[in-house]
Design an enzyme around this catalytic site. Structure first.
Site, PDB file in Angstrom:
ATOM      1  N   HIS A 138       4.085  56.889  -0.688  1.00 59.03           N
ATOM      2  CA  HIS A 138       3.856  58.747   0.292  1.00 59.03           C
ATOM      3  C   HIS A 138       4.508  59.034   0.230  1.00 59.03           C
ATOM      4  O   HIS A 138       5.545  59.134   0.510  1.00 59.03           O
ATOM      5  CB  HIS A 138       3.969  57.908   1.534  1.00 59.03           C
ATOM      6  CG  HIS A 138       4.019  58.242   2.566  1.00 59.03           C
ATOM      7  ND1 HIS A 138       2.075  59.038   3.127  1.00 59.03           N
ATOM      8  CD2 HIS A 138       4.456  58.667   4.159  1.00 59.03           C
ATOM      9  CE1 HIS A 138       2.224  59.780   4.154  1.00 59.03           C
ATOM     10  NE2 HIS A 138       3.684  59.429   4.817  1.00 59.03           N
ATOM     11  N   LYS A 159       6.460  67.762   5.297  1.00 57.95           N
ATOM     12  CA  LYS A 159       6.380  67.131   4.034  1.00 57.95           C
ATOM     13  C   LYS A 159       5.442  68.183   3.323  1.00 57.95           C
ATOM     14  O   LYS A 159       6.055  69.257   2.163  1.00 57.95           O
ATOM     15  CB  LYS A 159       6.011  65.714   3.267  1.00 57.95           C
ATOM     16  CG  LYS A 159       7.241  64.652   3.696  1.00 57.95           C
ATOM     17  CD  LYS A 159       6.733  63.691   2.950  1.00 57.95           C
ATOM     18  CE  LYS A 159       5.813  62.755   3.387  1.00 57.95           C
ATOM     19  NZ  LYS A 159       5.429  62.432   5.008  1.00 57.95           N
ATOM     20  N   ASP A 177      -0.026  63.912   0.692  1.00 55.89           N
ATOM     21  CA  ASP A 177      -0.133  61.983   1.059  1.00 55.89           C
ATOM     22  C   ASP A 177      -0.028  60.576  -0.007  1.00 55.89           C
ATOM     23  O   ASP A 177       0.874  60.369   0.208  1.00 55.89           O
ATOM     24  CB  ASP A 177      -1.304  62.478   1.405  1.00 55.89           C
ATOM     25  CG  ASP A 177      -1.491  61.350   2.589  1.00 55.89           C
ATOM     26  OD1 ASP A 177      -0.554  61.661   3.778  1.00 55.89           O
ATOM     27  OD2 ASP A 177      -2.439  60.355   2.919  1.00 55.89           O
ATOM     28  N   ARG A 243      27.975  67.063   2.257  1.00 53.77           N
ATOM     29  CA  ARG A 243      28.276  68.840   1.653  1.00 53.77           C
ATOM     30  C   ARG A 243      28.557  68.601   0.748  1.00 53.77           C
ATOM     31  O   ARG A 243      28.362  70.158   0.228  1.00 53.77           O
ATOM     32  CB  ARG A 243      29.199  68.931   2.791  1.00 53.77           C
ATOM     33  CG  ARG A 243      29.108  68.648   4.705  1.00 53.77           C
ATOM     34  CD  ARG A 243      29.835  69.183   5.774  1.00 53.77           C
ATOM     35  NE  ARG A 243      30.033  70.340   5.697  1.00 53.77           N
ATOM     36  CZ  ARG A 243      30.090  71.239   6.938  1.00 53.77           C
ATOM     37  NH1 ARG A 243      31.257  70.442   7.378  1.00 53.77           N
ATOM     38  NH2 ARG A 243      30.809  72.515   6.364  1.00 53.77           N
TER      39      ARG A 243
END
Length: 316
Positions: A138, A159, A177, A243
């Site tokens: 997915h 998305k 999808d 980071r």
């Protein structure tokens, strides 16, 4: 694993069906191709009967030098119940002995005008792709600067909207999808959309849109090698996010591992630009340029210099 039939091969390569029409729906279960040269000479100890049998000039020229009884015997033994089909290259004529036995045992005989070796390579590549281990993920698959980026995340995180923005910026949509991913070789994953969803994108509030109709053929791609995963998640203020990018996270799909980035989503962040930069940074790392490692080395050197300077001043 997908199901491949003789009919699929016929339609894919535009082959002519010469005989054995009843066997057109037989399944092909292995990607290897057999050229039965030794079998034509009568050696069947290791005959790979479950493979597609490809006959070229070498095999058939030798076959025609056999006696009538030997020709019938060879074709009787070649036409095993497990044999999916025979393909004759160079558009050569099918031997009568093969036609008779294949019709009786419902084994399709196909013909191509391609050279034997060339066609063998094309057919092997086709079968390896179709018979490779497959899973459905997915997410959204996008081609960004030539890098296949699989965008994952919970439903509603953005998305498809991110993929739409990437297409508007000149990149290409592969699948939305549901992404069908096949492992065609070790650490080589190829992603493509299900047929029914090809070129389609779902945007909540708008509905299903056809990306090729709206943006043109250059905005879509039928398949792409998946090289990295970008996982979108809603920003969690309690979570500490990476980071520097020194510690590389991995995601396993089938038996292959992919580089994975976790990108927090919050208002004001341009996800399309972030993914573009991530794809470019991935390409630079493959070329041996790692900005995070270079920064870490500079930082360590600076700390070492400061420590050394302090020690010297303390001694003085």
């Amino acid at each position: 694993m997908s199901i491949v039939t003789v009919k699929d091969v016929q339609e894919r390569f535009g082959l002519e069906l010469l005989g054995g029409h009843a066997g057109i729906d037989r399944r092909i279960e292995v990607s290897d191709i057999s050229r039965p040269g030794l079998e034509m000479a009568g050696y069947f100890d290791f005959y790979p009967a479950s493979r597609v049998q490809l006959l070229g000039k070498t095999e058939l020229s030798f076959f025609y030098k056999l006696t009538a009884a030997e020709r019938v015997d060879r074709m009787e033994r070649l036409c095993s119940p497990d044999t999916p089909a025979f393909i004759i290259a160079h558009q050569m004529e099918c031997p009568e002995e093969l036609m008779a036995v294949a019709e009786k045992r419902n084994i399709a005989i196909l013909q191509t005008d391609s050279a034997t070796t060339r066609f063998s390579g094309m057919l092997t590549n086709f079968l390896e792709g179709r018979l490779a281990p497959m899973t459905t993920v997915h997410g959204v698959l996008v081609d960004v600067y030539g890098i296949g980026v699989l965008i994952t995340g919970k439903s509603g995180v953005g998305k498809s909207e991110t993929a739409l923005e990437l297409v508007k910026r000149g990149h290409r949509l592969v699948a939305d999808d549901a992404v069908e991913i096949r492992q065609v070789a070790k650490n080589v994953l190829i992603g493509n959309p299900p047929k029914i969803l090809r070129h389609m994108l779902e945007i909540r509030g708008v509905g299903i849109i056809d990306m090729m109709t709206l943006f043109g053929a250059s905005a879509v791609k039928d398949d792409k090698r998946v090289l990295m995963v970008v996982d979108l998640e809603v920003w969690d203020p309690e979570k500490i996010y990476d980071r520097l990018g020194i510690d590389e996270e991995k995601m396993k799909i089938i038996d292959s591992e992919l580089t994975k980035l976790t990108v927090p989503v919050r208002p004001g962040r341009s996800l399309s630009v972030i993914i573009e930069v991530a794809a470019m940074d991935y390409r630079m790392k493959r070329l041996g340029i790692n900005a995070a490692e270079a920064f870490s080395k500079k930082l360590d050197a600076a700390i070492h210099d400061e420590t050394t300077k302090s020690d010297i001043e303390g001694i003085e």
